[in-house]
Design an enzyme around this catalytic site. Structure first.
Site, mmCIF file in Angstrom:
data_model
loop_
_atom_site.group_PDB
_atom_site.id
_atom_site.type_symbol
_atom_site.label_atom_id
_atom_site.label_comp_id
_atom_site.label_asym_id
_atom_site.label_seq_id
_atom_site.Cartn_x
_atom_site.Cartn_y
_atom_site.Cartn_z
ATOM 1 N N TYR A 59 0.832 -1.151 0.061
ATOM 2 C CA TYR A 59 0.127 0.202 -0.002
ATOM 3 C C TYR A 59 0.796 1.405 -0.015
ATOM 4 O O TYR A 59 1.667 1.431 1.013
ATOM 5 C CB TYR A 59 -0.839 0.090 1.415
ATOM 6 C CG TYR A 59 -2.166 -1.094 1.352
ATOM 7 C CD1 TYR A 59 -2.279 -1.630 0.262
ATOM 8 C CD2 TYR A 59 -2.390 -1.300 2.609
ATOM 9 C CE1 TYR A 59 -3.197 -2.741 0.090
ATOM 10 C CE2 TYR A 59 -3.500 -2.340 2.764
ATOM 11 C CZ TYR A 59 -3.763 -2.944 1.378
ATOM 12 O OH TYR A 59 -4.742 -4.036 1.533
ATOM 13 N N LEU B 281 -18.169 -2.389 1.773
ATOM 14 C CA LEU B 281 -19.036 -1.356 1.067
ATOM 15 C C LEU B 281 -19.038 -1.463 -0.508
ATOM 16 O O LEU B 281 -19.778 -0.331 -1.075
ATOM 17 C CB LEU B 281 -18.804 -0.060 1.775
ATOM 18 C CG LEU B 281 -18.968 0.233 3.245
ATOM 19 C CD1 LEU B 281 -18.776 1.446 3.804
ATOM 20 C CD2 LEU B 281 -20.300 0.004 3.769
ATOM 21 N N GLY B 282 -18.547 -2.233 -1.007
ATOM 22 C CA GLY B 282 -18.444 -2.282 -2.262
ATOM 23 C C GLY B 282 -17.300 -2.123 -2.954
ATOM 24 O O GLY B 282 -16.911 -2.390 -4.379
ATOM 25 N N GLY B 283 -16.370 -1.394 -2.477
ATOM 26 C CA GLY B 283 -14.999 -1.042 -2.898
ATOM 27 C C GLY B 283 -15.028 -0.134 -3.913
ATOM 28 O O GLY B 283 -15.789 1.072 -3.779
ATOM 29 N N PHE B 284 -14.545 -0.441 -5.169
ATOM 30 C CA PHE B 284 -14.471 0.600 -6.151
ATOM 31 C C PHE B 284 -15.965 0.721 -6.966
ATOM 32 O O PHE B 284 -16.135 1.699 -7.544
ATOM 33 C CB PHE B 284 -13.563 0.166 -7.133
ATOM 34 C CG PHE B 284 -12.159 -0.024 -6.826
ATOM 35 C CD1 PHE B 284 -11.359 1.098 -6.106
ATOM 36 C CD2 PHE B 284 -11.484 -1.006 -6.495
ATOM 37 C CE1 PHE B 284 -10.345 0.943 -5.692
ATOM 38 C CE2 PHE B 284 -10.269 -1.264 -6.146
ATOM 39 C CZ PHE B 284 -9.549 -0.075 -5.441
ATOM 40 N N THR B 285 -16.764 -0.149 -6.403
ATOM 41 C CA THR B 285 -18.296 0.039 -6.988
ATOM 42 C C THR B 285 -19.066 0.047 -5.779
ATOM 43 O O THR B 285 -19.768 -0.921 -5.366
ATOM 44 C CB THR B 285 -18.577 -1.125 -8.053
ATOM 45 O OG1 THR B 285 -17.601 -1.366 -9.101
ATOM 46 C CG2 THR B 285 -19.902 -0.998 -8.538
ATOM 47 N N PRO B 286 -19.369 1.405 -5.214
ATOM 48 C CA PRO B 286 -20.145 1.286 -3.914
ATOM 49 C C PRO B 286 -21.577 0.507 -4.039
ATOM 50 O O PRO B 286 -22.103 0.645 -5.171
ATOM 51 C CB PRO B 286 -20.386 2.782 -3.704
ATOM 52 C CG PRO B 286 -19.030 3.314 -4.443
ATOM 53 C CD PRO B 286 -18.909 2.660 -5.573
ATOM 54 N N LEU B 287 -21.844 0.043 -3.034
ATOM 55 C CA LEU B 287 -23.089 -0.524 -2.969
ATOM 56 C C LEU B 287 -24.345 0.311 -3.191
ATOM 57 O O LEU B 287 -24.598 1.383 -2.861
ATOM 58 C CB LEU B 287 -23.622 -1.462 -1.481
ATOM 59 C CG LEU B 287 -22.726 -2.408 -1.219
ATOM 60 C CD1 LEU B 287 -22.889 -2.742 0.444
ATOM 61 C CD2 LEU B 287 -22.646 -3.604 -1.956
ATOM 62 N N PHE C 27 -13.784 -4.907 1.147
ATOM 63 C CA PHE C 27 -14.516 -3.929 0.248
ATOM 64 C C PHE C 27 -16.033 -4.187 0.674
ATOM 65 O O PHE C 27 -17.049 -4.529 0.009
ATOM 66 C CB PHE C 27 -14.662 -4.530 -1.311
ATOM 67 C CG PHE C 27 -13.403 -4.227 -2.001
ATOM 68 C CD1 PHE C 27 -12.636 -3.015 -1.503
ATOM 69 C CD2 PHE C 27 -12.869 -4.618 -3.249
ATOM 70 C CE1 PHE C 27 -11.364 -2.450 -2.230
ATOM 71 C CE2 PHE C 27 -11.916 -4.097 -3.762
ATOM 72 C CZ PHE C 27 -11.124 -3.214 -3.428
#
Length: 288
Positions: free
Chosen positions: A64, A215-221, A213
């Site tokens: 990171y 909460l969905g990561g790069f594609t939010p829920l 992820f």
């Protein structure tokens, strides 16, 4: 003290008790998890606030940044509280173009462990996860050689406990034939529930399942059902999604990431949200 940890506590081995609500430090790096943070002072403040709020489980890695996040953690928190557990991972490196490059040769893995030790300022790492598979999913390649290399470092005393990331049920079994596994870290959330069987197996074997992820990561829920339940219980959709994960299994642990104090506090507050049975039933339909 462990009873008051956010989300409650989960004891995985002697000397290894995690807060079920943890903190994922990935987002403290710059855009694309690369380079320095946008606001270094706030990044330091977020780490210290997480610990002040009871978090005893921080997820990190030397890739990171690279290195940036581990050095932030060291600056903010070293010398570390005795009951704070840093869970790191190995198996990749970063390219100059910000790409994620698999780095799974035994010598590479051992070098990564030593880099994590150096940048975190530690003599021994609490938990090291072997990251296999791809960024947002699993593969089916054998992992005995790679996991065996980490097991050797465990025997040498550089690692206390071992875990896995981005793995299948069969890969978990393969690793367990070599050394005990205390954590599994896979993509899992309300909308992505392909690992239901793995979540249940981890619960049966007292292995922490760290849902990344959440909460969905790069594609939010995004879900009308989620929004409706959130409005009914008087919480944000994000808090409901985190609370659902905590109630999904007794060994689920969460590592939501953020680089802001307000978002951190909102995430940790979700640990106190108890969803009623009818809300759980409704939410279960999202990924079902």
């Amino acid at each position: 003290m462990s009873e008051n940890l956010p989300g409650g506590s989960l004891t995985l081995a002697d000397g290894l008790t995690l807060s079920r609500m943890g903190y994922g430090a990935m987002q403290l790096a710059g855009p694309g998890v690369f380079g320095p943070p946008r606001d270094r002072e706030q990044a330091i403040a977020v780490l210290r606030e997480a610990v002040d709020l009871g978090v005893r489980h921080i997820d990190t890695s030397d890739f990171y940044g690279p290195v940036v996040v581990n050095e932030l953690i060291r600056e903010a928190l070293h010398p570390y509280p005795e009951d704070l557990h840093l869970v790191t991972k190995v198996g990749a490196r970063r390219g100059a173009d910000r790409s994620w490059i698999p780095a799974l040769e035994p010598d590479e893995l051992k070098a990564q462990v030593r880099d994590n030790l150096q940048h975190l300022g530690l003599d021994v790492l609490d938990v090291v996860n072997l990251r296999v598979g791809v960024a947002e999913g699993t593969g089916d390649d054998p992992l005995s050689e790679q996991f065996g290399a980490l097991a050797e470092l465990r025997q040498e005393g550089l690692i206390r406990h071992l875990g896995l990331s981005n793995v299948t049920l069969d890969q978990l079994s393969e690793a367990q034939a070599i050394a005990p596994v205390v954590t599994v870290q896979n993509l899992y959330n309300l909308a992505n529930r392909q690992d239901d069987a793995l979540v249940d197996r981890c619960a049966a074997e007292n292995i922490a399942f760290a849902a990344f992820f959440p909460l969905g990561g790069f594609t939010p829920l995004q879900s009308d059902t989620l929004n409706d339940v959130a409005a009914r219980v008087g919480s944000s959709p994000q808090q409901v999604a985190l609370a659902w994960l905590l109630q999904r299994s007794p060994t689920t642990v969460l590592i939501p990431g953020t680089s802001t104090l307000a978002h951190l506090r909102e995430n940790i507050a979700a640990a106190d949200l108890k969803l009623p049975a009818d809300a759980i039933e409704e939410l279960d339909t999202i990924g079902g």
